[in-house]
Design an enzyme around this catalytic site. Structure first.
Site, PDB file in Angstrom:
ATOM      1  N   ASP A  69     -94.734 -10.863  27.063  1.00  0.00           N
ATOM      2  CA  ASP A  69     -93.363 -11.336  27.246  1.00  0.00           C
ATOM      3  C   ASP A  69     -92.764 -11.554  25.848  1.00  0.00           C
ATOM      4  OD1 ASP A  69     -91.074 -12.774  27.606  1.00  0.00           O
ATOM      5  OD2 ASP A  69     -91.958 -14.320  28.885  1.00  0.00           O
TER       6      ASP A  69
ATOM      7  N   LYS B 264     -80.882 -12.653  24.630  1.00  0.00           N
ATOM      8  CA  LYS B 264     -81.530 -13.507  23.628  1.00  0.00           C
ATOM      9  C   LYS B 264     -81.607 -12.814  22.277  1.00  0.00           C
ATOM     10  CE  LYS B 264     -84.485 -15.851  27.004  1.00  0.00           C
ATOM     11  NZ  LYS B 264     -83.916 -17.190  27.101  1.00  0.00           N
TER      12      LYS B 264
ATOM     13  N   CYS C 127     -88.205 -24.683  31.387  1.00  0.00           N
ATOM     14  CA  CYS C 127     -88.854 -23.803  32.369  1.00  0.00           C
ATOM     15  C   CYS C 127     -90.339 -23.641  32.053  1.00  0.00           C
ATOM     16  CB  CYS C 127     -88.189 -22.421  32.406  1.00  0.00           C
ATOM     17  SG  CYS C 127     -86.534 -22.470  33.040  1.00  0.00           S
TER      18      CYS C 127
END
Ligand code: PLP
Length: 404
Positions: free
Chosen positions: A199, A225, A361
């Site tokens: 990721d 991002k 998160c």
């Protein structure tokens, strides 16, 4: 390559010139999403003003123009992450959708005893899809308990065994900025024949990435991002890995031939791209890659790290502050004794400063750290020393005020 100049970079982001609650805006929530330079905004406007049509469908002037731009963008993305060619770049909504595609796509190849390995630093986007996959298949989800220095410990090798089918882990923790030892993890995964997914959501805006060097099977990231638009991201995969995936979505574009009862799927990359794609997003994302590729990336990274270190050095010396992020990363994550983080966040916002408070998160990581959340100031290329200093001074004022 342009020499890195923080002043001229900042001028390319007009959104930053505004006041927030009558104070100069200080935007330090870049790990959540970055602002977009003029070049990205102009690329999107230009697309709509000169080339808008659906791609790969019609054979007319505008459709050809749109399709050319769309496929050139795929080429730019392949160059950006140094993928061997365009067929490895699958457009998707972002890192979350890309991970869901891989998790769903591998479902039929998992058996009840198989193991899926993640790290304890994952964003929910790289946890929940695997947890749900484990529930559906009876496979076991395991997590390597990295601490906040993410050092590779000899005992972690025991997490890999012949049952491990997938290693999915982040390159950089969004919550505390820690880098995982990817080379070792990927090597361990390969030694047991497991597929690897990295990721890269928190990495691509800061670090050049090279798929040939990293040698993972899948790599995912989100455009928003890295100075690109929202709603667009990339799933990179090696050919054999992508070919194993059952498409998450089916429909138009991803097919070669359809009869009432059967469908012959298209070849990669189209096989995994059902429906009309996010064309303006793709064009904006390619423009964001160009923006980054034109920069002196090392100088840009050094600048971002210097700003985070500048903040971190001061916070480390405050008795009531506990810092969770290591030095030499692009964010500072911390908590403050006896003060509610939401109150602190609200105070900072009232002075024009945008940072993030909460669990980021990453509930399992927060539980591991023994906190309900942290405050996170995250830096991008357009931030400056004034942003860093104003943030620290306002934070210390807030702590004085709220502690009384
Ligand atoms: N992975 C990491 C490390 C993240 O930081 C994020 C977003 O914060 C995601 C995945 C999910 O990204 P998106 O919401 O763009 O799909």
């Amino acid at each position: 390559m342009m020499p890195f100049d923080p002043i001229s970079i900042r001028q390319q982001f007009p959104i930053l010139a505004q006041q927030a609650h009558d104070y100069p805006l200080v935007y330090l929530d870049n790990a959540a999403t970055t602002q977009k330079p003029d070049s990205v905004l102009n690329a999107i406007i230009n697309y709509y003003q000169t080339s808008n049509a659906n791609v790969h469908r019609g054979s007319h002037f505008l459709s050809d123009k749109a399709t050319n731009l769309f496929e050139q963008a795929r080429q730019t993305l392949a160059e950006f992450i140094q993928a061997p060619d365009n067929s490895h770049i699958i457009w998707c909504k972002g890192a979350t959708e890309a991970i869901n595609q891989v998790a769903y796509g591998l479902e039929s190849s998992l058996k009840p005893d198989d193991e899926i390995l993640i790290s304890s630093l994952e964003h929910h986007a790289n946890l929940v899809p695997w947890q749900q996959l484990a529930k559906r298949t009876g496979a076991k989800l395991r997590s390597i308990p990295f601490t906040s220095d993410a050092k590779w410990e000899a005992e972690y090798a025991s997490y890999f065994n012949e049952k491990t089918k997938i290693l999915a882990c982040t390159q950089i923790s969004n919550a505390i900025g820690v880098h995982l030892p990817l080379d070792t993890l990927i090597q361990e995964a390969k030694a047991v024949g497991a597929l690897t997914l990295i990721d890269g959501a928190q990495a691509v805006a800061h670090y050049p990435v090279n798929m040939a060097q990293l040698d993972c099977d899948f790599y995912v990231f989100s455009g928003h991002k890295m100075y690109g638009p929202t709603g667009i991201g990339v799933l990179y995969g090696k050919t054999a890995a992508l070919e194993q995936l059952t498409p998450l979505q089916t429909g138009g574009e991803m097919v070669l031939k359809v009869s009432l009862l059967e469908t012959e799927f298209n070849q990669l990359p189209y096989r995994l791209e059902a429906g009309t794609p996010h064309i303006e997003g793709v064009i904006g994302l390619a423009s964001a890659c160009e923006f980054l590729m034109q920069q002196d990336r090392q100088a840009m990274l050094d600048w971002e790290i210097s700003l985070a270190n500048r903040v971190r050095r001061i916070l480390m010396n405050e008795a009531d502050i506990k810092v969770y992020s290591p030095a030499n990363t692009t964010l500072v994550s911390f908590s403050v004794n006896n003060i509610n983080l939401t109150d602190l966040n609200a105070f900072l916002d009232s002075k024009g400063i945008g940072i993030r408070s909460g669990s980021h998160c990453a509930h399992p990581l927060m539980a591991q750290l023994g906190v309900s959340g942290t405050l996170r100031a995250s830096f991008a290329c357009y931030n400056n020393e004034r942003d860093a200093d104003h943030f620290v001074a306002t934070l210390l004022d807030a702590i004085d005020l709220l502690a009384d």
